[in-house]
Each structure stands twice: as C-alpha cells, then as structure tokens.
Design an enzyme around this catalytic site. Structure first.
Site, short mmCIF file in Angstrom:
data_model
loop_
_atom_site.label_atom_id
_atom_site.label_comp_id
_atom_site.label_asym_id
_atom_site.label_seq_id
_atom_site.Cartn_x
_atom_site.Cartn_y
_atom_site.Cartn_z
N CYS A 1 10.10 5.20 12.42
CA CYS A 1 10.45 5.30 13.84
C CYS A 1 9.37 4.61 14.65
O CYS A 1 8.55 5.23 15.33
CB CYS A 1 10.59 6.77 14.23
SG CYS A 1 11.26 7.00 15.87
N ARG B 1 -8.07 -9.35 -4.38
CA ARG B 1 -6.75 -9.89 -4.07
C ARG B 1 -6.33 -10.95 -5.10
O ARG B 1 -5.19 -10.96 -5.56
CB ARG B 1 -6.80 -10.51 -2.68
CG ARG B 1 -5.46 -11.08 -2.18
CD ARG B 1 -5.68 -12.01 -0.99
NE ARG B 1 -6.63 -11.48 -0.02
CZ ARG B 1 -6.29 -10.77 1.04
NH1 ARG B 1 -5.02 -10.51 1.28
NH2 ARG B 1 -7.21 -10.33 1.88
#
Length: 432
Positions: A362, A294
C-alpha cells in the site's frame, strides 16, 4: 537477452535457471521466490581466488561482502570456496559463527560498532577489525585489554576519489560517514595513536571507493593513494603496515547494454599499480585483500513472481501487479535501480509490451521497474526479474506485514530450500 550464463530457455520456451524450469520452481515452492544458482556463485569465487594467485603470487585473500546476501548456506559455500567473510554487524558475524566459519578468515567492518558487538567479535577471535574512527579505536583498545586480546586492525581510509562521477577528485569524498580522511590529517592522527596503543596491532589499511563501478581507473588511483599513504606512515611514524584491503565495488550487468570490465582485468591493472607504487616507495608488496559481494551473487539470482492484475491506463501506462514488491526488492524505490524482466513462460518470445511492474504494498512508490519491455502478459503468468541475488533478500522487510519469500539454491539441477518462507506466525513471533 539474459544477464547471466545460468539462465536459458528450454524446448517449451520457458526460462530456466541452473537447468531448472522456472515455472516448475514457482509451482513447487510458491511465489514470490528467490532462486540462486550455486555453480555461478562458486565460479565467480574461483575467478577472484585464482586472480590472487596469478597477480599477487597467492599473497592475499578474497573476502565475500556478506551484506550482499547473508544466510547460513552462503557462509558454507564461501568456506568451501576458500573465501573469507566481510561482516558488518553482530548478526552477520553470528550467522557465520553458527555454521563454524573460521573466525580468522573474518573481517569485521562497520562505522558504529557497539561495545556488545566488539566484545562478541573479540570472543569469537575474528581475524581483523576494520576500524572506522578514533572513538572506535579507543573503545576497541579498552575492550581488548580487558579480555587480554590484541586484535589486528586496519583503518578504513577515505582516499578522496569520486568514482561515481569519474572526476577522480582527490578531496571529493571527504563528506562520507565512513572512514578517516586523508586531507584533514585525521587518518595520520589515527596511525599515530594506534602505534602507541597496547591493545591493538595496526597491520594495514582499507578503502572502498563505491559500488557498481565500471571503470578500472578509479581502482588504480585508489591503490596508488593507499600505497603512498602506507609508505608515508612508515616513514613518519614507524608503522609496520603489511596489509592492504582494496574493498569491492566491481560493476555487474543488470540490464542489456551494461558492459562491466572482466574481473581479471581489474585485478591485473590494479596489481600493476600496487607493484609499481611499492617499488617507487621501496616497500614490499602488501598482503592484498578484496571484498566483492554484488559481483559474486547478484547475477546468480532471480526473483519469481505471480502476476495478478494487469491495469491498462490508456495513454498513460500499463501496470503489471505482482505478488511481491518493495518488501522483497526495495532497490528501485530507494534509488531507481535498473532491472530486466521476462514473462518466464514466454521467454523465447520477443518483448513487445512496455509496462510498469508494480508491487502489492500500500505505497504508490512500490514499483520494481517502470517502462520496461516484456512479453505479452496476463494474470497468472510467472514473471522473472534478473540479477536479484544481491541486496534483495538482505534488504527485504515486512512492510505491510507481508512475509519474506523463501530462497532456493540450485546445484546440479537440484533445487533445495536454504531460507524458508516466512509465515504469518513468524510475523507475530516477537510480539507481546
């Protein structure tokens, strides 16, 4: 305002990354779009590599944790930067080998490596296996003997440090799917078995105490615990342990107000602990390995979206819908990860609106950020989300059969596609 030095605002008031206008990038390559700055990545690599030279007399190696962001081009960049690679699956290993990454500079991790993955790694000649459990140790020994190999092995140890609560409880991390526990004697039993096995060469120990850690003390304590364990195993079982992998987990700035410690300060403090503990145990300083991921790529990347509907619910909130979402960045849906965002074409303006950035899936939980401040926004604007270089593309999915975005890398103000945008045809390629 910005979380990375590669970001700026040009005379038109537009956000730039690596000197490139983000609106122009969006127009040229489409959205959603991952954009990364190569100079930032190589600079971060250089800091780590140089710190090994400064604090460990160059007796060590930095392994990029490829799970943060893995593709062919990032493997090439890591090789050119003098890095090793930490891989956790056959797929990550295959990606590295497909571009000729030196296998002896690869560490193979994972808590449940399959026989197929282990055989592939043995055939590739990976430099080190980080063994997670006794079952894997026995399997690796059997498979290595069948291939007349004797791979170098490090054990993943749970040092008993809860870095997230900062309580430094030495037994607090026993409940983890990763690694061998010190408290139960499991780790010592693994050493006892390994020194007698003909198919493996036990060379060292590994630990990883967590991710996105901002304090130095947990790393110092982990180093002390690990060196003492190594010395104990030498004294009790004659184990010749010459390597210590201290993992990664160094924190980065996702939003203003977060203040990660400079990496060289981590390195200096931990090196002093390692040397002091080695001296106290009459032990030579081991070959040191680190696995940042990271902290190398996150701040080098942004994601560009096109705004669709802006839905204001009076007295409740304003939803700003974008053409991506949890498919390309699931981290907020998974654990409410913090991100900062800006309307790319109004980057010079003050953020005056509080909005919730919603994706197009959705799914009611398809959000990228809630109650975040951005500039006035309308349909058609380009929205940039910062620090998405790590764990965005690598965790992306095709939920709702939405194609994954392209990734563009910038070098010397020149953008190039390093991962093509998926097509609808790609979505059905493996269907039968």
């Amino acid at each position: 305002m910005f979380v990375s030095d590669c970001l700026n605002v040009n005379l038109r008031g537009h956000l730039t990354i690596g000197g490139c206008d983000t609106l122009e990038l969006a127009e040229q390559f489409g959205t959603p779009l991952y954009v990364m700055d190569e100079a930032t990545i190589t600079q971060n690599c250089r800091k780590y590599v140089e710190s090994i030279g400064t604090y460990y007399n160059s007796r060590g190696r930095v392994y990029y944790a490829s799970k943060a962001f893995c593709c062919k081009e990032i493997c090439r960049i890591m090789e050119n930067a003098g890095m090793g690679l930490d891989v956790v699956s056959g797929g990550e290993l295959y990606t590295a080998m497909s571009v000729g990454f030196p296998a002896d500079r690869i560490c193979f991790h994972g808590n449940n490596k399959t026989p197929g993955e282990i055989n592939y790694a043995l055939d590739c000649g990976v430099g080190r296996f980080v063994v997670d459990n006794l079952t894997e140790l026995a399997l690796l020994n059997t498979l290595a003997l069948a291939r007349n190999k004797k791979p170098s092995v490090l054990f993943r140890i749970k040092p008993g440090i809860d870095a997230h609560t900062h309580n430094f409880i030495r037994t607090g991390q026993i409940d983890s799917k990763f690694g061998l526990a010190l408290e139960t004697g499991e780790a010592e039993e693994a050493v006892r078995q390994a020194v007698a096995l003909p198919g493996v060469s036990l060379t060292g120990m590994h630990c990883h105490i967590g991710s996105q850690i901002f304090d130095i003390a947990p790393f110092e304590l982990a180093a002390e615990v690990m060196v003492n364990f190594m010395a104990d195993m030498r004294d009790r079982h004659g184990a010749d342990l010459t390597e210590l992998n201290l993992g990664g987990g160094f924190g980065i700035q996702y939003v203003p107000g977060q203040n990660p410690v400079p990496y060289d300060r981590y390195m200096q403090a931990v090196s002093e602990t390692v040397k002091k503990t080695c001296e106290a145990r009459d032990m030579e300083t081991p070959f040191i390995m680190l696995e940042p991921g990271r902290s190398i790529v996150a701040s080098a990347g942004i994601t560009l979206y096109t705004v669709g509907a802006v839905k204001d619910i009076p007295g409740v909130r304003t939803y700003v819908s974008v053409d991506g979402g949890m498919g390309d960045n699931p981290r907020y849906a998974l654990y409410q990860a913090e991100y900062a965002a800006v309307v790319a074409g109004k980057a010079a303006e003050k953020p005056t609106e509080t909005v919730t950035i919603a994706g197009k899936c959705c799914e009611s939980g398809d959000l990228i950020q809630e109650h975040t401040a951005i500039q006035p926004v309308q349909a058609g604007d380009i929205l940039a989300v910062f620090a998405t270089g790590a764990y965005n593309y690598s965790m992306a999915s095709n939920y709702n059969r939405i194609p994954r975005p392209a990734t563009v890398m910038i070098r010397d103000r020149q953008p190039r596609v390093i991962i093509r945008r998926e097509s609808f045809e790609d979505l059905v390629r493996n269907d039968v």
